[in-house]
Design a protein around this motif. Sequence first.
Motif, PDB file in Angstrom:
ATOM      1  N   LEU A 118      57.603 -40.909 -32.802  1.00 40.44           N
ATOM      2  CA  LEU A 118      57.289 -41.113 -34.214  1.00 40.44           C
ATOM      3  C   LEU A 118      56.675 -39.896 -34.901  1.00 40.44           C
ATOM      4  O   LEU A 118      56.668 -39.825 -36.125  1.00 40.44           O
ATOM      5  CB  LEU A 118      56.331 -42.308 -34.359  1.00 40.44           C
ATOM      6  CG  LEU A 118      56.894 -43.649 -33.875  1.00 40.44           C
ATOM      7  CD1 LEU A 118      55.836 -44.724 -33.933  1.00 40.44           C
ATOM      8  CD2 LEU A 118      58.103 -44.056 -34.711  1.00 40.44           C
ATOM      9  N   ALA A 119      56.109 -38.974 -34.141  1.00 39.16           N
ATOM     10  CA  ALA A 119      55.538 -37.751 -34.732  1.00 39.16           C
ATOM     11  C   ALA A 119      56.214 -36.531 -34.126  1.00 39.16           C
ATOM     12  O   ALA A 119      55.575 -35.518 -33.841  1.00 39.16           O
ATOM     13  CB  ALA A 119      54.032 -37.709 -34.508  1.00 39.16           C
ATOM     14  N   SER A 120      57.523 -36.624 -33.955  1.00 35.00           N
ATOM     15  CA  SER A 120      58.268 -35.538 -33.303  1.00 35.00           C
ATOM     16  C   SER A 120      58.396 -34.305 -34.188  1.00 35.00           C
ATOM     17  O   SER A 120      58.762 -33.228 -33.712  1.00 35.00           O
ATOM     18  CB  SER A 120      59.665 -36.023 -32.906  1.00 35.00           C
ATOM     19  OG  SER A 120      60.365 -36.496 -34.039  1.00 35.00           O
ATOM     20  N   ASP A 121      58.111 -34.453 -35.498  1.00 33.77           N
ATOM     21  CA  ASP A 121      58.191 -33.301 -36.396  1.00 33.77           C
ATOM     22  C   ASP A 121      56.882 -32.519 -36.450  1.00 33.77           C
ATOM     23  O   ASP A 121      56.781 -31.509 -37.152  1.00 33.77           O
ATOM     24  CB  ASP A 121      58.571 -33.756 -37.806  1.00 33.77           C
ATOM     25  CG  ASP A 121      57.599 -34.782 -38.366  1.00 33.77           C
ATOM     26  OD1 ASP A 121      56.854 -35.386 -37.567  1.00 33.77           O
ATOM     27  OD2 ASP A 121      57.598 -34.998 -39.593  1.00 33.77           O
ATOM     28  N   ASN A 122      55.881 -32.975 -35.705  1.00 33.56           N
ATOM     29  CA  ASN A 122      54.594 -32.271 -35.633  1.00 33.56           C
ATOM     30  C   ASN A 122      54.569 -31.441 -34.352  1.00 33.56           C
ATOM     31  O   ASN A 122      54.683 -31.971 -33.247  1.00 33.56           O
ATOM     32  CB  ASN A 122      53.447 -33.291 -35.635  1.00 33.56           C
ATOM     33  CG  ASN A 122      52.091 -32.639 -35.793  1.00 33.56           C
ATOM     34  OD1 ASN A 122      51.847 -31.526 -35.316  1.00 33.56           O
ATOM     35  ND2 ASN A 122      51.179 -33.327 -36.449  1.00 33.56           N
ATOM     36  N   ILE A 123      54.397 -30.146 -34.502  1.00 35.37           N
ATOM     37  CA  ILE A 123      54.467 -29.250 -33.345  1.00 35.37           C
ATOM     38  C   ILE A 123      53.374 -29.538 -32.322  1.00 35.37           C
ATOM     39  O   ILE A 123      53.568 -29.352 -31.116  1.00 35.37           O
ATOM     40  CB  ILE A 123      54.417 -27.773 -33.801  1.00 35.37           C
ATOM     41  CG1 ILE A 123      54.819 -26.846 -32.641  1.00 35.37           C
ATOM     42  CG2 ILE A 123      53.046 -27.407 -34.366  1.00 35.37           C
ATOM     43  CD1 ILE A 123      55.065 -25.416 -33.050  1.00 35.37           C
ATOM     44  N   ASN A 124      52.230 -30.060 -32.772  1.00 31.78           N
ATOM     45  CA  ASN A 124      51.130 -30.362 -31.849  1.00 31.78           C
ATOM     46  C   ASN A 124      51.513 -31.441 -30.841  1.00 31.78           C
ATOM     47  O   ASN A 124      50.987 -31.466 -29.730  1.00 31.78           O
ATOM     48  CB  ASN A 124      49.881 -30.787 -32.620  1.00 31.78           C
ATOM     49  CG  ASN A 124      49.255 -29.636 -33.368  1.00 31.78           C
ATOM     50  OD1 ASN A 124      49.070 -28.556 -32.813  1.00 31.78           O
ATOM     51  ND2 ASN A 124      48.948 -29.828 -34.635  1.00 31.78           N
ATOM     52  N   THR A 125      52.413 -32.342 -31.237  1.00 32.71           N
ATOM     53  CA  THR A 125      52.897 -33.367 -30.307  1.00 32.71           C
ATOM     54  C   THR A 125      53.504 -32.716 -29.074  1.00 32.71           C
ATOM     55  O   THR A 125      53.201 -33.087 -27.933  1.00 32.71           O
ATOM     56  CB  THR A 125      53.952 -34.261 -30.996  1.00 32.71           C
ATOM     57  OG1 THR A 125      53.332 -34.944 -32.086  1.00 32.71           O
ATOM     58  CG2 THR A 125      54.531 -35.276 -30.031  1.00 32.71           C
ATOM     59  N   HIS A 126      54.369 -31.731 -29.292  1.00 28.55           N
ATOM     60  CA  HIS A 126      55.088 -31.104 -28.185  1.00 28.55           C
ATOM     61  C   HIS A 126      54.203 -30.135 -27.404  1.00 28.55           C
ATOM     62  O   HIS A 126      54.395 -29.958 -26.196  1.00 28.55           O
ATOM     63  CB  HIS A 126      56.332 -30.400 -28.732  1.00 28.55           C
ATOM     64  CG  HIS A 126      57.182 -31.305 -29.574  1.00 28.55           C
ATOM     65  ND1 HIS A 126      57.785 -32.433 -29.070  1.00 28.55           N
ATOM     66  CD2 HIS A 126      57.472 -31.284 -30.900  1.00 28.55           C
ATOM     67  CE1 HIS A 126      58.443 -33.052 -30.038  1.00 28.55           C
ATOM     68  NE2 HIS A 126      58.261 -32.381 -31.156  1.00 28.55           N
ATOM     69  N   LEU A 127      53.216 -29.546 -28.080  1.00 27.45           N
ATOM     70  CA  LEU A 127      52.272 -28.683 -27.366  1.00 27.45           C
ATOM     71  C   LEU A 127      51.383 -29.511 -26.436  1.00 27.45           C
ATOM     72  O   LEU A 127      51.095 -29.093 -25.305  1.00 27.45           O
ATOM     73  CB  LEU A 127      51.411 -27.897 -28.361  1.00 27.45           C
ATOM     74  CG  LEU A 127      52.166 -26.928 -29.284  1.00 27.45           C
ATOM     75  CD1 LEU A 127      51.210 -26.271 -30.268  1.00 27.45           C
ATOM     76  CD2 LEU A 127      52.902 -25.862 -28.476  1.00 27.45           C
ATOM     77  N   LEU A 128      50.975 -30.698 -26.894  1.00 28.75           N
ATOM     78  CA  LEU A 128      50.206 -31.602 -26.032  1.00 28.75           C
ATOM     79  C   LEU A 128      51.050 -32.088 -24.864  1.00 28.75           C
ATOM     80  O   LEU A 128      50.577 -32.187 -23.726  1.00 28.75           O
ATOM     81  CB  LEU A 128      49.693 -32.795 -26.849  1.00 28.75           C
ATOM     82  CG  LEU A 128      48.594 -32.502 -27.877  1.00 28.75           C
ATOM     83  CD1 LEU A 128      48.384 -33.706 -28.783  1.00 28.75           C
ATOM     84  CD2 LEU A 128      47.277 -32.135 -27.194  1.00 28.75           C
ATOM     85  N   ALA A 129      52.320 -32.403 -25.153  1.00 28.45           N
ATOM     86  CA  ALA A 129      53.237 -32.851 -24.096  1.00 28.45           C
ATOM     87  C   ALA A 129      53.393 -31.763 -23.032  1.00 28.45           C
ATOM     88  O   ALA A 129      53.391 -32.050 -21.825  1.00 28.45           O
ATOM     89  CB  ALA A 129      54.595 -33.203 -24.698  1.00 28.45           C
ATOM     90  N   PHE A 130      53.515 -30.508 -23.483  1.00 23.99           N
ATOM     91  CA  PHE A 130      53.650 -29.404 -22.527  1.00 23.99           C
ATOM     92  C   PHE A 130      52.442 -29.328 -21.604  1.00 23.99           C
ATOM     93  O   PHE A 130      52.586 -29.145 -20.391  1.00 23.99           O
ATOM     94  CB  PHE A 130      53.822 -28.079 -23.270  1.00 23.99           C
ATOM     95  CG  PHE A 130      53.780 -26.877 -22.365  1.00 23.99           C
ATOM     96  CD1 PHE A 130      54.910 -26.477 -21.675  1.00 23.99           C
ATOM     97  CD2 PHE A 130      52.598 -26.167 -22.174  1.00 23.99           C
ATOM     98  CE1 PHE A 130      54.873 -25.384 -20.816  1.00 23.99           C
ATOM     99  CE2 PHE A 130      52.549 -25.082 -21.317  1.00 23.99           C
ATOM    100  CZ  PHE A 130      53.697 -24.687 -20.641  1.00 23.99           C
TER     101      PHE A 130
END
Length: 700
Positions: free
Chosen positions: A502-514
Amino acid sequence: MALKLLEEFRKTQQVPPNKIDYEYSELILYQNQVMREADLFQESLDHIETYEKQICDKLMVEEIKGEMLLRLGRVKEAAEVYRDLIDRNAENWHYYEGLEQSLQPSTLEERLRLYEEVSKRYSRALTPRRIPLNFVTGEKCQELLDKFLRVHFSKGCPPLFTTLKSLYNNLEKVCIIQDLVTSYEVSLKTCDYFSLYENGEKEPPTTLLWVQYFLAQHFDKLGQFSLALDYINTAIASTPTLIELFYVKARIYKHVGNLKEAAKWMDEAQSLDTADRFINSKCAKYMLRANLVKEAEEMCSKFTREGTSAMENLNEMQCMWFQTECASAYQRLEKYGDALKKCHEVERHFFEITDDQFDFHTYCMRKMTLRAYVDLLRLEDVLRQHVFYFRAAKSAIEIYLKLHDSPLTNESKEQEVNSENLSAKELKKMLSKQRRAQKKAKLEEERKHAERERQQKNQKKKRDEEEEETSGPKEELLPEKLERVEGPLEEAIKFLTPLKSLASDNINTHLLAFEIYFRKGKFLLMLQSVKRAFAIDSNNPCLHECLIKFSKSVADHSNLPEIVNTVLTQEMQKIFVNKDLESFNEEFLKHNTTSIQHLLSGAKMMYFLDKSRQEKAIAIATRLNETMIDKNVKTLTMVLEALFNGSFGNCSAQYEEYRTACHKLFPFTPAFLPATNEEDSSTASLNHAALNHDVLSNEI
């Protein structure tokens, strides 16, 4: 198909053509909404004109007409519709946008004349005088701003700066505003006129007050905090009973980075009107940002239910701004259990909101409020996109990562280890001191909450019974249990999963996932995270650090399966373009020579890849020349924190040198003040760095 079904259903409704029925009106408007969403513009216009007399919401009818006529290119008719709408509400910006699109003015003069005509008809309307300030320049801009500012200063309009804040992206207009308002101040002090060459009725003393109030906000926005404080202090000295003045002073101190001083002045503002719920909430928020959790709870208790603790009542009312701020405060104080409790409470609120929607299914269908019902369904689809959920999830993930990296030790075991190093006399003294402190704390707690707990008991029991009937018993959130969870990464993934969808357009989502997958050693999921982040912002400084760490980790693991290695090699080539890590990092630094955040990330990675280049890396990170575009409290504190926490190894001399340089730039910021002793220095550096990094990110 949907339109056919709706039309067949509409035909079954027994509503005479001359009668207005609300439910029938809602059905027609929903039918029209479906047409617009299907891009059937002509059909939508014909439909709304056919059933216009049977629709209750006349304003919506006119708005639909204007939009459809514009879409169909019938600009003259659209212009008439938007003129009528402006006559109805001269403050709606969307109506002016529609009128401009309809009339299509070819020159700046024609566009300006459009707004002047409306201003003459509605002399008290703000919007037709404010919008032209966005597009006029030069002498005309100065003329219009002069008129606009004088009227509002004379009337005493506190939100004037907020009204003009969007103009501060234009340097020319900032200079015009500054020249005008500073000249007003000089003239008003001298002769009570806006200009030294004016005659007529003099301005009241309050005009000078509002000019100084505006200038304080103006220089605060420009980062000239000393001037801002001078103006606001002068205003407070002349009128010490105006809440807005103390409110602005608190904001200035917040932007400076002195959060405790900001909380103090916001408390002063609150004390001038204790019945104002807004200023009370603001004061509590500032206290939380200064890590004064207990004081913030007491502040909120003025407006919560009597007989219940403020924390419990705010949780019951789903007051998520308080809970997210509280979680951040506990996180900065390293009270991870309490912070996680707040994060889980916010997560439960979103679950309850989703659960509560089922009550509306039958109600909305029965009442035929179909447009509102569809909006509800669409909201539920993206509910966890909300900023409150993102903040809570981000805090929870960061804490779980911290707990994975540094698990909390058992307190009793830690005390046993410490006691082994003490003599018998010292041990006896320590135990006696602990017992006295525990006894004193216990008695104080019992005395303070005895009466309140008695009142809470029956209320809590009743609420728990009601909750169990509706949703079953809930597991109690215990801070001690939450901070000593067995699998912190698995718990972090529970918060991450909704963000990924749902927040895939926020770069912080993917940085946290990494960060999560990096610790789990999931290389393909790490690749997925950096690729998605790269697609959003390929030049993000945090992403640059992740890419270097990821590539280094892949190189260090030579025993990966062949198919995984092949995929990683192919995809990383697209990002690194056959460059080695040192060259990739050097190119990143070369392209971002004016950004402190980018230089910091590049310098950290330089030291990460080659420890012998410490001196050069620190020189890059601590660069403070005039070309830097983000030289503010937030970014400088990030650099200072990196120098302190070991990102560049042992560099105490460079840390002190950089702190001194920052102190010259921002003398009011506590993080840059010299400490009295070594222990204070450590505490100040860490605490204020954390405070500024989190709190100022949305302000500067």
